[in-house]
Design an enzyme around this catalytic site. Structure first.
Site, PDB file in Angstrom:
ATOM      1  N   THR A 124      -6.663  -6.521   8.481  1.00 25.26           N
ATOM      2  CA  THR A 124      -6.791  -6.201   6.812  1.00 25.26           C
ATOM      3  C   THR A 124      -6.794  -5.468   6.418  1.00 25.26           C
ATOM      4  O   THR A 124      -5.978  -5.601   4.687  1.00 25.26           O
ATOM      5  CB  THR A 124      -8.326  -5.813   6.786  1.00 25.26           C
ATOM      6  OG1 THR A 124      -8.212  -4.316   7.794  1.00 25.26           O
ATOM      7  CG2 THR A 124      -9.947  -7.051   7.339  1.00 25.26           C
TER       8      THR A 124
ATOM      9  N   HIS B  71       1.171   3.387 -10.704  1.00 24.14           N
ATOM     10  CA  HIS B  71       0.222   4.215 -10.702  1.00 24.14           C
ATOM     11  C   HIS B  71       0.164   5.558  -9.928  1.00 24.14           C
ATOM     12  O   HIS B  71      -0.077   6.728 -10.193  1.00 24.14           O
ATOM     13  CB  HIS B  71      -0.929   4.323 -11.486  1.00 24.14           C
ATOM     14  CG  HIS B  71      -0.593   3.101 -12.585  1.00 24.14           C
ATOM     15  ND1 HIS B  71      -1.962   2.790 -13.502  1.00 24.14           N
ATOM     16  CD2 HIS B  71       0.450   2.813 -13.611  1.00 24.14           C
ATOM     17  CE1 HIS B  71      -1.623   2.000 -14.522  1.00 24.14           C
ATOM     18  NE2 HIS B  71      -0.258   1.952 -14.445  1.00 24.14           N
TER      19      HIS B  71
ATOM     20  N   HIS C  90       0.639   9.554 -15.458  1.00 24.17           N
ATOM     21  CA  HIS C  90       0.311   9.580 -14.165  1.00 24.17           C
ATOM     22  C   HIS C  90       0.450  10.752 -13.116  1.00 24.17           C
ATOM     23  O   HIS C  90      -0.037  11.017 -12.129  1.00 24.17           O
ATOM     24  CB  HIS C  90       0.463   8.340 -13.581  1.00 24.17           C
ATOM     25  CG  HIS C  90       0.281   7.398 -14.310  1.00 24.17           C
ATOM     26  ND1 HIS C  90      -0.815   6.318 -14.178  1.00 24.17           N
ATOM     27  CD2 HIS C  90       1.256   5.570 -15.204  1.00 24.17           C
ATOM     28  CE1 HIS C  90      -0.800   6.099 -15.220  1.00 24.17           C
ATOM     29  NE2 HIS C  90       0.104   5.409 -15.455  1.00 24.17           N
TER      30      HIS C  90
HETATM   31  C1  RB5 Z   1      -8.505  -4.943  14.723  1.00 29.20           C
HETATM   32  O1  RB5 Z   1      -9.560  -6.113  15.232  1.00 29.20           O
HETATM   33  C2  RB5 Z   1      -8.943  -5.103  13.079  1.00 29.20           C
HETATM   34  O2  RB5 Z   1     -10.158  -3.635  13.577  1.00 29.20           O
HETATM   35  C3  RB5 Z   1      -7.671  -4.014  13.003  1.00 29.20           C
HETATM   36  O3  RB5 Z   1      -6.944  -4.790  12.684  1.00 29.20           O
HETATM   37  C4  RB5 Z   1      -7.613  -4.159  11.405  1.00 29.20           C
HETATM   38  O4  RB5 Z   1      -7.762  -5.049  10.741  1.00 29.20           O
HETATM   39  C5  RB5 Z   1      -8.371  -3.175  11.193  1.00 29.20           C
HETATM   40  O5  RB5 Z   1      -9.034  -2.186   9.860  1.00 29.20           O
END
Ligand code: RB5
Length: 204
Positions: free
Chosen positions: A116, A147, A182
């Site tokens: 993510t 910023h 900033h």
């Molecule tokens: C791994 O499964 C996942 O948790 C990692 O890649 C990440 O998204 C964590 O924030």
């Protein structure tokens, strides 16, 4: 690993005008690109000397090498801080390596890729001197620099495409901090790194 996208994959068709990011994909993948605009790379002066440390976990591993090559193609020096395979690893270990390189001025910027982009940012930002930002849009890439003067860019390997991430990297590295109002806010962010800072009372 090389970038192995065909022109069709990246939407490059004969006679079409390429956007800068498509031109960069062509350059990084050694695809033919006749677009004159392709030479207009948005890089700050002296960028050739800037060092970028990059790492991922297994969720971002597939993008690490293509992004590293892409960043090199923009003229930066890139240090790959691992991992070396798709094997499962713990993202805090790799976030720590890159964040400390930035904090110790062994790298000017860090790029971290996990599933993510969140876990990498949460970890990296705990290292004193680091301002890590998870970026999932072009404007976030720009504003994180303008910023927030972010020095570590955290990307999603599972929910954002490689081409979008290339745009974010290019935008982030090519955008300067705006300073001005900033500057004061950045100083206030950095108070949190000071073990003697006990929190805001009346100084708002
Ligand atoms: C791994 O499964 C996942 O948790 C990692 O890649 C990440 O998204 C964590 O924030």
């Amino acid at each position: 690993m090389n970038i192995s996208m065909s022109k069709a994959d990246i939407g490059v068709f004969q006679g079409c005008f390429h956007t800068p990011i498509v031109c960069d994909v062509c350059r990084a993948s050694a695809a033919e690109c006749n677009n004159r605009e392709s030479e207009e790379v948005n890089m700050p002066k002296g960028a050739q000397k800037m060092r970028v440390a990059i790492a991922s976990d297994h969720g971002g591993f597939g993008f690490k090498e293509p992004l590293a090559r892409y960043i090199e193609s923009l003229g930066y020096e890139v240090e790959d801080c691992g991992p070396d395979s798709f094997d499962r690893v713990d993202y805090p270990d790799y976030a720590d390596i890159v964040a400390r390189k930035v904090a110790n001025q062994e790298a000017d910027y860090g790029v971290l890729i996990c599933g993510t982009g969140l876990g990498m940012a949460i970890t990296a930002d705990k290292v004193a001197g680091v301002r890590a930002a998870t970026v999932t849009s072009h404007m976030f890439a720009k504003l994180a620099r303008q910023h927030n003067n972010a020095n570590v860019l955290c990307l999603s390997g599972r929910f954002v495409s490689l081409v979008d991430n290339m745009d974010f990297v290019r935008t982030f590295l090519g955008t300067a901090f705006e300073g001005g109002r900033h500057e004061r806010r950045i100083k206030k962010i950095m108070r949190e790194d000071d073990p003697n800072f006990t929190g805001v009372t009346s100084d708002r």
